[in-house]
Design a protein around this motif. Structure first.
Motif, PDB file in Angstrom:
ATOM      1  N   ILE A  50       0.875  -1.169   0.000  1.00 55.93           N
ATOM      2  CA  ILE A  50       0.000   0.000   0.000  1.00 55.93           C
ATOM      3  C   ILE A  50       0.909   1.214   0.000  1.00 55.93           C
ATOM      4  O   ILE A  50       1.815   1.309   0.805  1.00 55.93           O
ATOM      5  N   GLY A  51       0.663   2.170  -0.876  1.00 59.20           N
ATOM      6  CA  GLY A  51       1.508   3.342  -0.968  1.00 59.20           C
ATOM      7  C   GLY A  51       1.138   4.403   0.031  1.00 59.20           C
ATOM      8  O   GLY A  51       0.190   4.287   0.768  1.00 59.20           O
ATOM      9  N   GLY A  91      -2.716 -10.192  10.575  1.00 56.84           N
ATOM     10  CA  GLY A  91      -3.305  -9.853   9.284  1.00 56.84           C
ATOM     11  C   GLY A  91      -2.248  -9.462   8.272  1.00 56.84           C
ATOM     12  O   GLY A  91      -1.067  -9.343   8.576  1.00 56.84           O
ATOM     13  N   ALA A  92      -2.687  -9.270   7.069  1.00 63.33           N
ATOM     14  CA  ALA A  92      -1.773  -8.913   5.984  1.00 63.33           C
ATOM     15  C   ALA A  92      -1.993  -7.447   5.617  1.00 63.33           C
ATOM     16  O   ALA A  92      -2.213  -7.113   4.470  1.00 63.33           O
ATOM     17  N   ALA A  93      -1.938  -6.574   6.597  1.00 67.27           N
ATOM     18  CA  ALA A  93      -2.246  -5.169   6.333  1.00 67.27           C
ATOM     19  C   ALA A  93      -1.250  -4.249   7.002  1.00 67.27           C
ATOM     20  O   ALA A  93      -0.792  -4.511   8.113  1.00 67.27           O
ATOM     21  N   TYR A  94      -0.928  -3.159   6.308  1.00 68.12           N
ATOM     22  CA  TYR A  94      -0.183  -2.059   6.901  1.00 68.12           C
ATOM     23  C   TYR A  94      -0.560  -0.788   6.170  1.00 68.12           C
ATOM     24  O   TYR A  94      -1.079  -0.819   5.058  1.00 68.12           O
ATOM     25  N   GLY A  95      -0.298   0.327   6.799  1.00 65.11           N
ATOM     26  CA  GLY A  95      -0.527   1.628   6.186  1.00 65.11           C
ATOM     27  C   GLY A  95       0.682   2.513   6.402  1.00 65.11           C
ATOM     28  O   GLY A  95       1.322   2.459   7.455  1.00 65.11           O
ATOM     29  N   TRP A  96       0.983   3.329   5.411  1.00 62.80           N
ATOM     30  CA  TRP A  96       2.192   4.148   5.413  1.00 62.80           C
ATOM     31  C   TRP A  96       1.815   5.571   5.042  1.00 62.80           C
ATOM     32  O   TRP A  96       1.023   5.787   4.119  1.00 62.80           O
ATOM     33  N   ALA A  97       2.380   6.534   5.742  1.00 61.46           N
ATOM     34  CA  ALA A  97       2.136   7.943   5.436  1.00 61.46           C
ATOM     35  C   ALA A  97       3.436   8.713   5.614  1.00 61.46           C
ATOM     36  O   ALA A  97       4.196   8.450   6.544  1.00 61.46           O
ATOM     37  N   VAL A  98       3.689   9.654   4.701  1.00 65.37           N
ATOM     38  CA  VAL A  98       4.884  10.489   4.803  1.00 65.37           C
ATOM     39  C   VAL A  98       4.553  11.870   4.233  1.00 65.37           C
ATOM     40  O   VAL A  98       3.739  11.992   3.312  1.00 65.37           O
ATOM     41  N   ALA A 137      -2.212   6.653   7.652  1.00 66.17           N
ATOM     42  CA  ALA A 137      -1.670   5.302   7.835  1.00 66.17           C
ATOM     43  C   ALA A 137      -2.765   4.337   8.288  1.00 66.17           C
ATOM     44  O   ALA A 137      -2.864   3.216   7.779  1.00 66.17           O
ATOM     45  N   LEU A 138      -3.606   4.762   9.215  1.00 68.55           N
ATOM     46  CA  LEU A 138      -4.691   3.901   9.684  1.00 68.55           C
ATOM     47  C   LEU A 138      -5.708   3.634   8.579  1.00 68.55           C
ATOM     48  O   LEU A 138      -6.211   2.510   8.442  1.00 68.55           O
ATOM     49  N   ALA A 139      -6.018   4.650   7.766  1.00 72.89           N
ATOM     50  CA  ALA A 139      -6.974   4.476   6.671  1.00 72.89           C
ATOM     51  C   ALA A 139      -6.451   3.491   5.632  1.00 72.89           C
ATOM     52  O   ALA A 139      -7.209   2.697   5.069  1.00 72.89           O
ATOM     53  N   GLU A 140      -5.156   3.526   5.348  1.00 74.57           N
ATOM     54  CA  GLU A 140      -4.565   2.618   4.365  1.00 74.57           C
ATOM     55  C   GLU A 140      -4.413   1.199   4.894  1.00 74.57           C
ATOM     56  O   GLU A 140      -4.350   0.259   4.118  1.00 74.57           O
TER      57      GLU A 140
END
Length: 125
Positions: A15-16, A37-44, A56-59
């Motif tokens: 996820i970008g 789970g197979a989930a992560y979120g990233w924000a920069v 990050a939480l939304a992604e």
């Protein structure tokens, strides 16, 4: 220079991230799913920590928690790609190469055999 590291057991999906620039201090965040789970979120490059956390939480798209917050620096997240593994690691540092190396090492130290970088970046500083 400063830095921080972390990691544990979990997974991730590709996820970008993204954000807005224009503020002197730029924030980032990593959220992961602690329920295997197979989930992560990233924000920069967000103008507030709250905005970065929210992105990050939304992604993440799972039962996720923000596990790394950073500002005006670089960060990286690695996850093990070996079958049934849930090892991962993350790190931040003023040097992107150092953040990547530390995140990979954290993943391997938690049992990762095929750790792969899933997200990385530097805030505009």
């Amino acid at each position: 220079t400063g830095g921080g590291t972390g990691g544990g057991n979990g997974g991730g999906s590709d996820i970008g991230g993204g954000g807005t620039t224009g503020s002197r201090t730029q924030y980032g965040a990593l959220a992961i799913d602690y329920n295997q789970g197979a989930a992560y979120g990233w924000a920069v490059n967000y103008t507030s920590q709250g905005q970065a956390d929210g992105r990050a939480l939304a992604e993440c798209r799972g039962n996720c928690t923000v596990v790394m917050r950073f500002h005006n620096t670089c960060a990286a997240y690695f996850a093990d790609q070996a079958g049934n593994s849930t090892a991962y690691g993350w790190a931040w540092n003023n040097s992107l190469a150092t953040a990547q190396a530390e995140a990979n090492r954290n993943c391997q130290n938690r049992g990762g055999r095929r750790c792969q970088m899933r997200a990385w970046g530097c805030t505009d500083r």
